[in-house]
Design an enzyme around this catalytic site. Sequence first.
Site, short mmCIF file in Angstrom:
data_model
loop_
_atom_site.label_atom_id
_atom_site.label_comp_id
_atom_site.label_asym_id
_atom_site.label_seq_id
_atom_site.Cartn_x
_atom_site.Cartn_y
_atom_site.Cartn_z
N LEU A 26 2.00 -13.52 -3.80
CA LEU A 26 2.88 -12.36 -3.66
C LEU A 26 2.12 -11.05 -3.80
O LEU A 26 2.51 -10.03 -3.23
CB LEU A 26 4.02 -12.42 -4.68
N HIS A 27 1.00 -11.08 -4.53
CA HIS A 27 0.26 -9.83 -4.73
C HIS A 27 -0.42 -9.32 -3.45
O HIS A 27 -0.92 -8.20 -3.43
CB HIS A 27 -0.76 -9.98 -5.86
N ASP A 28 -0.43 -10.13 -2.41
CA ASP A 28 -1.04 -9.70 -1.14
C ASP A 28 -0.06 -8.93 -0.25
O ASP A 28 -0.47 -8.42 0.80
CB ASP A 28 -1.53 -10.91 -0.35
N ASP A 56 0.42 -15.50 -11.30
CA ASP A 56 -0.36 -14.37 -10.83
C ASP A 56 -0.89 -13.56 -12.00
O ASP A 56 -0.63 -13.88 -13.18
CB ASP A 56 0.51 -13.47 -9.94
N LYS A 112 -0.24 -5.42 -4.23
CA LYS A 112 -0.72 -4.92 -5.52
C LYS A 112 -0.38 -6.00 -6.54
O LYS A 112 0.30 -6.98 -6.22
CB LYS A 112 -0.04 -3.61 -5.90
#
Length: 347
Positions: free
Chosen positions: A253-255, A282, A309
């Site tokens: 999900l951080h991408d 994460d 982020k």
Amino acid sequence: MSSPSEIADPTTLYQVRDGVYAPDLLIAAVVNLDLFTWIERQGPVTEAQISAGLEVATRPLDVLLTYGAALGLIERQPSGVISLTDLARQQLVADSPLSLHAYYASLAERPAVGELTDVLRTDRPAAWASARTGGSGAGWSQRLDDVEFARGITAAMDARGVFLGPALAAAVSDLPATSILDVGGSSGIYACSLLAGRPAARGTVVERPPVDVAARLLLAERGWDSRVDVRSGDIFTDPLPQGHDLHLYSQVLHDWDEPRVRHLLGASYAALPPGGWMVDHDAHIDADKRGPLANAEYSVLLMHSTVGKCWSIGELALFAADAGFENVSYRRTVAHRGALVAQKPLT
């Protein structure tokens, strides 16, 4: 797989690698934005005022303010008001007698400083690893279409999973999963970690080509191909496979930006059976967006090279609730990582 207790703690090595762009962001903020001087002259301000006043995009500004708060330079109030700490006021405001402005300016020609300044202004990610040659200036996501780049990234993600995977498995060992869907799971190493303690369970990795090919090879090399299959597909355009009672997102999900994160959580909610679980593993930002420093640094790398982020625990809990999930909790693991766990209602 070895357990984390049998491995010398590599957390410092993770932090060095993941924080490689963070100092350049501080240089950009001090020199190219003169952020601290601007805040001092304006008085306490909001993020929206900073964004408008300095012409900085919302996503990279959020990353910058989180990093500044983690460094002890910015006070970030729950009300959204932003002000400077004494450290920033004394050392980073241009006309302070103690100012380090010129000291930071001497490094302003570093290439990454310019790249991060562009990201701050435009919200468009720079080339992965600041690559300039061989036609590799494309963004991270586009470069995954290249077989060699995809293999290298898959191997990189697989390498960290040897330490992180068992800790994640221990943190969610109480979840009664019988079939695990590893969404965007790269090599599938995290699905394997969860399955190691569930001998009767099976798993599926969903990955886009050509990453799916690398995943099959790595699973076969480790002897997991009999229990973990790889489904080729686009997680944003294809519906997620049904028949799995735990959906795992491990450092996926951080991408991505908020609309796509919300899309994925909604897709998981639709595909999971009643009572099924969603796990997001994460490096998360604390709910108050003031740290931890290691994850604030990592968020700079992601801001530089992707549209994402490090998401905060509070943001993800809200997205999960909006998708329909309940029983949201957070469990810390190792190397500044953790697992946000949410359940689809039974009825």
